[in-house]
Design a protein around this motif. Sequence first.
Motif, mmCIF file in Angstrom:
data_model
loop_
_atom_site.group_PDB
_atom_site.id
_atom_site.type_symbol
_atom_site.label_atom_id
_atom_site.label_comp_id
_atom_site.label_asym_id
_atom_site.label_seq_id
_atom_site.Cartn_x
_atom_site.Cartn_y
_atom_site.Cartn_z
ATOM 1 N N THR A 16 -47.702 20.916 63.303
ATOM 2 C CA THR A 16 -47.642 22.278 62.770
ATOM 3 C C THR A 16 -48.846 23.085 63.230
ATOM 4 O O THR A 16 -49.810 22.536 63.770
ATOM 5 C CB THR A 16 -47.600 22.278 61.229
ATOM 6 N N THR A 17 -48.795 24.389 62.973
ATOM 7 C CA THR A 17 -49.929 25.244 63.326
ATOM 8 C C THR A 17 -51.184 24.845 62.554
ATOM 9 O O THR A 17 -52.292 25.092 63.008
ATOM 10 C CB THR A 17 -49.606 26.732 63.051
ATOM 11 N N GLY A 18 -51.011 24.209 61.409
ATOM 12 C CA GLY A 18 -52.140 23.719 60.611
ATOM 13 C C GLY A 18 -52.631 22.344 61.036
ATOM 14 O O GLY A 18 -53.571 21.813 60.454
ATOM 15 N N GLY A 19 -51.976 21.738 62.037
ATOM 16 C CA GLY A 19 -52.405 20.429 62.532
ATOM 17 C C GLY A 19 -51.728 19.236 61.871
ATOM 18 O O GLY A 19 -51.968 18.098 62.244
ATOM 19 N N GLU A 31 -40.448 24.547 59.585
ATOM 20 C CA GLU A 31 -41.601 24.954 60.386
ATOM 21 C C GLU A 31 -41.166 25.852 61.541
ATOM 22 O O GLU A 31 -41.810 26.858 61.839
ATOM 23 C CB GLU A 31 -42.345 23.728 60.919
ATOM 24 N N SER A 34 -40.237 29.334 60.216
ATOM 25 C CA SER A 34 -41.464 30.032 59.834
ATOM 26 C C SER A 34 -42.230 30.501 61.074
ATOM 27 O O SER A 34 -42.674 31.654 61.146
ATOM 28 C CB SER A 34 -42.336 29.107 58.989
ATOM 29 N N TYR A 35 -42.382 29.618 62.048
ATOM 30 C CA TYR A 35 -43.130 29.942 63.264
ATOM 31 C C TYR A 35 -42.483 31.098 64.024
ATOM 32 O O TYR A 35 -43.150 32.060 64.394
ATOM 33 C CB TYR A 35 -43.227 28.712 64.170
ATOM 34 N N SER A 38 -42.568 34.504 62.233
ATOM 35 C CA SER A 38 -43.900 35.083 62.374
ATOM 36 C C SER A 38 -44.116 35.591 63.790
ATOM 37 O O SER A 38 -44.632 36.691 64.009
ATOM 38 C CB SER A 38 -44.952 34.038 62.020
ATOM 39 N N PHE A 39 -43.696 34.808 64.769
ATOM 40 C CA PHE A 39 -43.887 35.142 66.176
ATOM 41 C C PHE A 39 -43.043 36.341 66.605
ATOM 42 O O PHE A 39 -43.523 37.249 67.275
ATOM 43 C CB PHE A 39 -43.546 33.911 67.029
ATOM 44 N N THR A 147 -46.216 20.991 69.809
ATOM 45 C CA THR A 147 -46.229 22.120 68.883
ATOM 46 C C THR A 147 -45.157 23.121 69.311
ATOM 47 O O THR A 147 -44.651 23.054 70.430
ATOM 48 C CB THR A 147 -47.601 22.827 68.889
ATOM 49 N N LYS A 149 -45.585 26.109 70.110
ATOM 50 C CA LYS A 149 -46.086 26.898 71.242
ATOM 51 C C LYS A 149 -45.686 26.263 72.566
ATOM 52 O O LYS A 149 -45.651 26.929 73.585
ATOM 53 C CB LYS A 149 -47.621 26.982 71.218
ATOM 54 N N ASP A 150 -45.390 24.952 72.549
ATOM 55 C CA ASP A 150 -45.029 24.214 73.759
ATOM 56 C C ASP A 150 -43.554 24.357 74.117
ATOM 57 O O ASP A 150 -43.077 23.705 75.045
ATOM 58 C CB ASP A 150 -45.354 22.726 73.592
#
Length: 185
Positions: A16-19, A31, A34-35, A38-39, A147, A149-150
């Motif tokens: 997650t963005t929180g690690g 997740e 949510s990601y 937001s994006f 993640t 982002k990948d």
Amino acid sequence: MLVSTLKVPLARRLVTTGGEVITSLPDIKKEAVSYFQSFLQGHDPNSEVISVAALQDLLTYRCPGDHSAALVRPITPMEIKQALHSLPNGKVSGPDGFTKEFFIAAWPIIGRDFIVAVQSFFVFGFMPAGVNATILSLIPKTTTAQTLKDYRPIACCNLLYKVISKVLANRLKIIFPDAVEANQC
């Protein structure tokens, strides 16, 4: 019945963005939603609102009356059919499961309804929720994607939505040569 020869189940894992490392499918789905909300829908809190007057001072282009009239004239059945036929062949279907080739083959049966649906969007601003539905397919950018982002999101839209977009793009082409500045390529 198909029987899988795979002995070990595929691991589902996301950082997650929180690690935090999550492995359950419901948590991964949550997740991802949510990601991407937001994006794709997020607003930069540091951005400032620019007035229309300030934008007009930056741009020298003003749409001439004949171009304005051409942009807002009623959408014709021929424009819709040309937009449909100009879309590329062999593309993946959208959430509805229908391809361009299906719509062209079934045109004698569904053409009239298709035209009414497209024109309804332009006249009334109405688009059924199912038509506006888009499936996001996540394509890993690397073989070690961990993640969100990948992953590259690829949008699979309904064909009706694509035709509406194409009609709009075709209309805007008439003003692009004059409206786009030389430094905006």
